[in-house]
Scaffold this motif. Sequence first.
Motif, PDB file in Angstrom:
ATOM      1  N   ALA A  39     142.427   7.052   2.114  1.00 59.09           N
ATOM      2  CA  ALA A  39     142.455   5.929   1.172  1.00 59.09           C
ATOM      3  C   ALA A  39     142.042   6.402  -0.216  1.00 59.09           C
ATOM      4  O   ALA A  39     142.635   5.995  -1.222  1.00 59.09           O
ATOM      5  CB  ALA A  39     141.531   4.808   1.657  1.00 59.09           C
ATOM      6  N   GLY A  40     141.036   7.269  -0.279  1.00 64.03           N
ATOM      7  CA  GLY A  40     140.615   7.839  -1.563  1.00 64.03           C
ATOM      8  C   GLY A  40     141.720   8.659  -2.202  1.00 64.03           C
ATOM      9  O   GLY A  40     141.950   8.586  -3.406  1.00 64.03           O
ATOM     10  N   ARG A  41     142.433   9.423  -1.376  1.00 66.26           N
ATOM     11  CA  ARG A  41     143.555  10.211  -1.902  1.00 66.26           C
ATOM     12  C   ARG A  41     144.643   9.282  -2.434  1.00 66.26           C
ATOM     13  O   ARG A  41     145.241   9.539  -3.481  1.00 66.26           O
ATOM     14  CB  ARG A  41     144.096  11.158  -0.829  1.00 66.26           C
ATOM     15  N   ARG A  42     144.911   8.207  -1.707  1.00 68.63           N
ATOM     16  CA  ARG A  42     145.927   7.240  -2.140  1.00 68.63           C
ATOM     17  C   ARG A  42     145.524   6.595  -3.470  1.00 68.63           C
ATOM     18  O   ARG A  42     146.353   6.411  -4.362  1.00 68.63           O
ATOM     19  CB  ARG A  42     146.148   6.183  -1.059  1.00 68.63           C
ATOM     20  N   LEU A  43     144.263   6.249  -3.605  1.00 74.69           N
ATOM     21  CA  LEU A  43     143.792   5.670  -4.864  1.00 74.69           C
ATOM     22  C   LEU A  43     143.993   6.640  -6.032  1.00 74.69           C
ATOM     23  O   LEU A  43     144.355   6.221  -7.131  1.00 74.69           O
ATOM     24  CB  LEU A  43     142.308   5.284  -4.760  1.00 74.69           C
ATOM     25  N   GLY A 103     137.994  11.969  -1.012  1.00 74.87           N
ATOM     26  CA  GLY A 103     139.452  11.953  -1.044  1.00 74.87           C
ATOM     27  C   GLY A 103     139.988  11.820  -2.457  1.00 74.87           C
ATOM     28  O   GLY A 103     140.958  12.485  -2.839  1.00 74.87           O
ATOM     29  N   PHE A 104     139.363  10.956  -3.242  1.00 81.78           N
ATOM     30  CA  PHE A 104     139.789  10.774  -4.630  1.00 81.78           C
ATOM     31  C   PHE A 104     139.635  12.078  -5.411  1.00 81.78           C
ATOM     32  O   PHE A 104     140.533  12.483  -6.156  1.00 81.78           O
ATOM     33  CB  PHE A 104     138.987   9.647  -5.295  1.00 81.78           C
ATOM     34  N   ILE A 109     142.001  16.569  -8.253  1.00 81.67           N
ATOM     35  CA  ILE A 109     141.952  17.994  -8.613  1.00 81.67           C
ATOM     36  C   ILE A 109     143.228  18.690  -8.156  1.00 81.67           C
ATOM     37  O   ILE A 109     143.771  19.538  -8.868  1.00 81.67           O
ATOM     38  CB  ILE A 109     140.670  18.636  -8.040  1.00 81.67           C
ATOM     39  N   GLN A 110     143.732  18.320  -6.992  1.00 82.80           N
ATOM     40  CA  GLN A 110     144.997  18.890  -6.512  1.00 82.80           C
ATOM     41  C   GLN A 110     146.121  18.626  -7.509  1.00 82.80           C
ATOM     42  O   GLN A 110     146.875  19.531  -7.875  1.00 82.80           O
ATOM     43  CB  GLN A 110     145.353  18.288  -5.155  1.00 82.80           C
ATOM     44  N   ASN A 111     146.218  17.407  -7.979  1.00 81.49           N
ATOM     45  CA  ASN A 111     147.288  17.053  -8.914  1.00 81.49           C
ATOM     46  C   ASN A 111     147.098  17.709 -10.277  1.00 81.49           C
ATOM     47  O   ASN A 111     148.072  18.046 -10.947  1.00 81.49           O
ATOM     48  CB  ASN A 111     147.398  15.542  -9.049  1.00 81.49           C
ATOM     49  N   THR A 117     144.562  21.028  -2.104  1.00 85.74           N
ATOM     50  CA  THR A 117     143.119  20.901  -2.266  1.00 85.74           C
ATOM     51  C   THR A 117     142.566  19.930  -1.228  1.00 85.74           C
ATOM     52  O   THR A 117     143.181  18.909  -0.941  1.00 85.74           O
ATOM     53  CB  THR A 117     142.792  20.386  -3.689  1.00 85.74           C
ATOM     54  N   GLU A 118     141.406  20.242  -0.701  1.00 87.09           N
ATOM     55  CA  GLU A 118     140.697  19.371   0.238  1.00 87.09           C
ATOM     56  C   GLU A 118     139.248  19.249  -0.211  1.00 87.09           C
ATOM     57  O   GLU A 118     138.745  20.103  -0.947  1.00 87.09           O
ATOM     58  CB  GLU A 118     140.750  19.927   1.666  1.00 87.09           C
ATOM     59  N   ALA A 119     138.580  18.205   0.247  1.00 84.63           N
ATOM     60  CA  ALA A 119     137.170  18.014  -0.079  1.00 84.63           C
ATOM     61  C   ALA A 119     136.422  17.581   1.176  1.00 84.63           C
ATOM     62  O   ALA A 119     136.981  16.888   2.032  1.00 84.63           O
ATOM     63  CB  ALA A 119     137.015  16.972  -1.181  1.00 84.63           C
ATOM     64  N   ILE A 120     135.171  17.987   1.246  1.00 86.17           N
ATOM     65  CA  ILE A 120     134.306  17.561   2.347  1.00 86.17           C
ATOM     66  C   ILE A 120     132.951  17.155   1.777  1.00 86.17           C
ATOM     67  O   ILE A 120     132.558  17.602   0.696  1.00 86.17           O
ATOM     68  CB  ILE A 120     134.107  18.672   3.404  1.00 86.17           C
ATOM     69  N   ILE A 121     132.265  16.320   2.534  1.00 85.11           N
ATOM     70  CA  ILE A 121     130.888  16.000   2.189  1.00 85.11           C
ATOM     71  C   ILE A 121     130.057  17.180   2.674  1.00 85.11           C
ATOM     72  O   ILE A 121     129.964  17.427   3.875  1.00 85.11           O
ATOM     73  CB  ILE A 121     130.421  14.687   2.853  1.00 85.11           C
ATOM     74  N   ASP A 122     129.492  17.921   1.747  1.00 88.58           N
ATOM     75  CA  ASP A 122     128.738  19.123   2.088  1.00 88.58           C
ATOM     76  C   ASP A 122     127.324  18.776   2.536  1.00 88.58           C
ATOM     77  O   ASP A 122     126.803  19.369   3.469  1.00 88.58           O
ATOM     78  CB  ASP A 122     128.720  20.067   0.885  1.00 88.58           C
TER      79      ASP A 122
END
Length: 161
Positions: A39-43, A103-104, A109-111, A117-122
Amino acid sequence: MQDNFYELASSQDQLGAALIRDALIPDILGKDNNILYWAGRRLARLFPLAKDEELPIFFEQANWGKLERVKAKKEQQYFELTGQIVETRQKLNSACEFLIEAGFLAETIQNQLGFVTEAIIDKKTHGTVTILVQVDTKDPLDLDFIEEQQPLNILAGSEEN
């Protein structure tokens, strides 16, 4: 979830968002909450940012917290998300997730960079969420499959005021 959810959320003027984000959605999704990341990626695709500097501004405007890049290498970037909203969400629900934000960040950053690009909660500590963004510079995006969207251009809008 805390017994004083209503009192805490309403005292911070966050009741509406808190009811949906930290009470209803986790109850509906259960442990399968990865949809929040997507959903964050979609936003980020719906509201693309023109410049990297606009990320912290957007996060504050979205009431997601104060975003700061704390470390950057060629393929890794670390961000910290802090602020009253982060503290309040953690008090309301100790298992709260920040997957929409991750996700956002990943999609934005990918775009901007043009690589997968991927992100995780570290890490999550009291009042701070650390998000790791991993850029695969060996995997460029296929621009033929990306829907072109006019960026928000938040900085340009604030310069007119």
